[in-house]
Design a protein around this motif. Sequence first.
Motif, mmCIF file in Angstrom:
data_model
loop_
_atom_site.group_PDB
_atom_site.id
_atom_site.type_symbol
_atom_site.label_atom_id
_atom_site.label_comp_id
_atom_site.label_asym_id
_atom_site.label_seq_id
_atom_site.Cartn_x
_atom_site.Cartn_y
_atom_site.Cartn_z
ATOM 1 N N MET A 153 0.855 -1.178 -0.201
ATOM 2 C CA MET A 153 0.013 0.037 0.030
ATOM 3 C C MET A 153 0.945 1.055 0.181
ATOM 4 O O MET A 153 2.088 1.149 0.725
ATOM 5 C CB MET A 153 -0.866 0.011 1.137
ATOM 6 C CG MET A 153 -1.835 -0.846 1.440
ATOM 7 S SD MET A 153 -2.991 -0.482 2.969
ATOM 8 C CE MET A 153 -4.233 -1.273 2.391
ATOM 9 N N PRO A 154 0.616 2.156 -0.846
ATOM 10 C CA PRO A 154 1.379 3.475 -0.679
ATOM 11 C C PRO A 154 1.173 4.092 0.652
ATOM 12 O O PRO A 154 -0.131 4.301 0.932
ATOM 13 C CB PRO A 154 0.608 4.310 -1.923
ATOM 14 C CG PRO A 154 -0.434 3.349 -2.445
ATOM 15 C CD PRO A 154 -0.681 2.320 -1.596
ATOM 16 N N GLY A 155 2.134 4.635 1.069
ATOM 17 C CA GLY A 155 2.233 5.701 2.186
ATOM 18 C C GLY A 155 2.584 4.842 3.537
ATOM 19 O O GLY A 155 2.481 5.417 4.465
ATOM 20 N N LEU A 156 2.444 3.493 3.363
ATOM 21 C CA LEU A 156 2.774 2.539 4.565
ATOM 22 C C LEU A 156 4.278 2.306 4.669
ATOM 23 O O LEU A 156 4.537 1.259 5.355
ATOM 24 C CB LEU A 156 1.757 1.567 4.705
ATOM 25 C CG LEU A 156 0.380 2.073 4.831
ATOM 26 C CD1 LEU A 156 -0.483 0.738 4.848
ATOM 27 C CD2 LEU A 156 0.111 2.690 6.122
ATOM 28 N N GLU A 157 4.988 2.646 3.691
ATOM 29 C CA GLU A 157 6.499 2.073 3.799
ATOM 30 C C GLU A 157 7.347 2.972 5.017
ATOM 31 O O GLU A 157 6.864 3.867 5.395
ATOM 32 C CB GLU A 157 7.313 2.682 2.464
ATOM 33 C CG GLU A 157 6.798 2.249 1.174
ATOM 34 C CD GLU A 157 5.534 2.868 0.588
ATOM 35 O OE1 GLU A 157 5.381 4.195 1.085
ATOM 36 O OE2 GLU A 157 4.877 2.664 -0.206
ATOM 37 N N ILE A 158 8.125 2.004 5.499
ATOM 38 C CA ILE A 158 9.046 2.136 6.406
ATOM 39 C C ILE A 158 10.091 3.380 6.118
ATOM 40 O O ILE A 158 11.003 2.733 5.346
ATOM 41 C CB ILE A 158 9.570 1.037 7.655
ATOM 42 C CG1 ILE A 158 8.286 0.516 7.864
ATOM 43 C CG2 ILE A 158 10.343 1.491 8.704
ATOM 44 C CD1 ILE A 158 8.496 -0.740 8.756
ATOM 45 N N PRO A 159 10.515 4.399 6.498
ATOM 46 C CA PRO A 159 11.720 4.976 6.053
ATOM 47 C C PRO A 159 12.706 4.591 6.484
ATOM 48 O O PRO A 159 12.977 4.144 7.604
ATOM 49 C CB PRO A 159 11.286 6.477 6.385
ATOM 50 C CG PRO A 159 10.453 6.079 7.644
ATOM 51 C CD PRO A 159 9.639 4.988 7.578
ATOM 52 N N THR A 160 13.837 4.717 5.761
ATOM 53 C CA THR A 160 15.306 4.312 6.032
ATOM 54 C C THR A 160 15.990 5.568 6.680
ATOM 55 O O THR A 160 15.690 6.570 6.196
ATOM 56 C CB THR A 160 15.886 3.631 4.827
ATOM 57 O OG1 THR A 160 16.049 4.490 3.851
ATOM 58 C CG2 THR A 160 15.243 2.404 4.212
ATOM 59 N N TRP A 161 16.645 5.195 7.352
ATOM 60 C CA TRP A 161 17.685 6.316 8.220
ATOM 61 C C TRP A 161 18.883 6.320 7.525
ATOM 62 O O TRP A 161 19.906 5.193 7.644
ATOM 63 C CB TRP A 161 17.482 5.887 9.729
ATOM 64 C CG TRP A 161 16.466 6.362 10.401
ATOM 65 C CD1 TRP A 161 15.521 5.486 10.833
ATOM 66 C CD2 TRP A 161 16.059 7.641 10.899
ATOM 67 N NE1 TRP A 161 14.277 6.352 11.523
ATOM 68 C CE2 TRP A 161 14.992 7.651 11.587
ATOM 69 C CE3 TRP A 161 17.088 8.675 11.122
ATOM 70 C CZ2 TRP A 161 14.352 8.794 12.157
ATOM 71 C CZ3 TRP A 161 16.313 9.863 11.744
ATOM 72 C CH2 TRP A 161 15.146 9.897 12.362
ATOM 73 N N ASP A 162 19.306 7.467 7.192
ATOM 74 C CA ASP A 162 20.381 7.722 6.651
ATOM 75 C C ASP A 162 21.389 8.046 8.236
ATOM 76 O O ASP A 162 21.064 8.543 8.725
ATOM 77 C CB ASP A 162 20.472 8.760 5.921
ATOM 78 C CG ASP A 162 21.849 9.456 5.285
ATOM 79 O OD1 ASP A 162 22.783 8.453 5.222
ATOM 80 O OD2 ASP A 162 22.094 10.499 4.918
ATOM 81 N N PRO A 163 22.390 7.226 8.166
ATOM 82 C CA PRO A 163 23.312 7.478 9.303
ATOM 83 C C PRO A 163 23.892 9.052 9.434
ATOM 84 O O PRO A 163 23.941 9.635 10.732
ATOM 85 C CB PRO A 163 24.792 6.808 8.795
ATOM 86 C CG PRO A 163 24.189 5.705 7.911
ATOM 87 C CD PRO A 163 23.071 6.395 7.143
ATOM 88 N N GLU A 164 23.995 9.890 8.418
ATOM 89 C CA GLU A 164 24.406 11.068 8.468
ATOM 90 C C GLU A 164 23.320 11.773 9.139
ATOM 91 O O GLU A 164 23.387 12.982 10.177
ATOM 92 C CB GLU A 164 24.852 11.776 7.083
ATOM 93 C CG GLU A 164 26.139 11.271 6.843
ATOM 94 C CD GLU A 164 26.503 11.987 5.477
ATOM 95 O OE1 GLU A 164 25.944 12.980 4.976
ATOM 96 O OE2 GLU A 164 27.506 11.333 4.700
ATOM 97 N N THR A 165 21.926 11.604 8.755
ATOM 98 C CA THR A 165 20.766 12.298 9.263
ATOM 99 C C THR A 165 20.788 12.128 10.729
ATOM 100 O O THR A 165 20.367 12.816 11.697
ATOM 101 C CB THR A 165 19.460 12.049 8.485
ATOM 102 O OG1 THR A 165 19.646 12.132 7.135
ATOM 103 C CG2 THR A 165 18.227 12.749 9.064
#
Length: 53
Positions: A1-13
């Motif tokens: 489903m669109p909008g339910l993706e788990i965001p990935t964390w950038d180590p720099e962020t």
Amino acid sequence: MPGLEIPTWDPETALLIGTILLEAVILYVGYGVLERLVGPHLMEFLVGGGSNA
């Protein structure tokens, strides 16, 4: 489903967010200590000691 993706964390962020939070805590504690040390003397200077009345 669109909008339910788990965001990935950038180590720099993650490092940037951690640095900002650490800076906020240090400033909070530092200003608290400064207020305890200088606050009463500054208020006495600005408002007056009250003994001249």
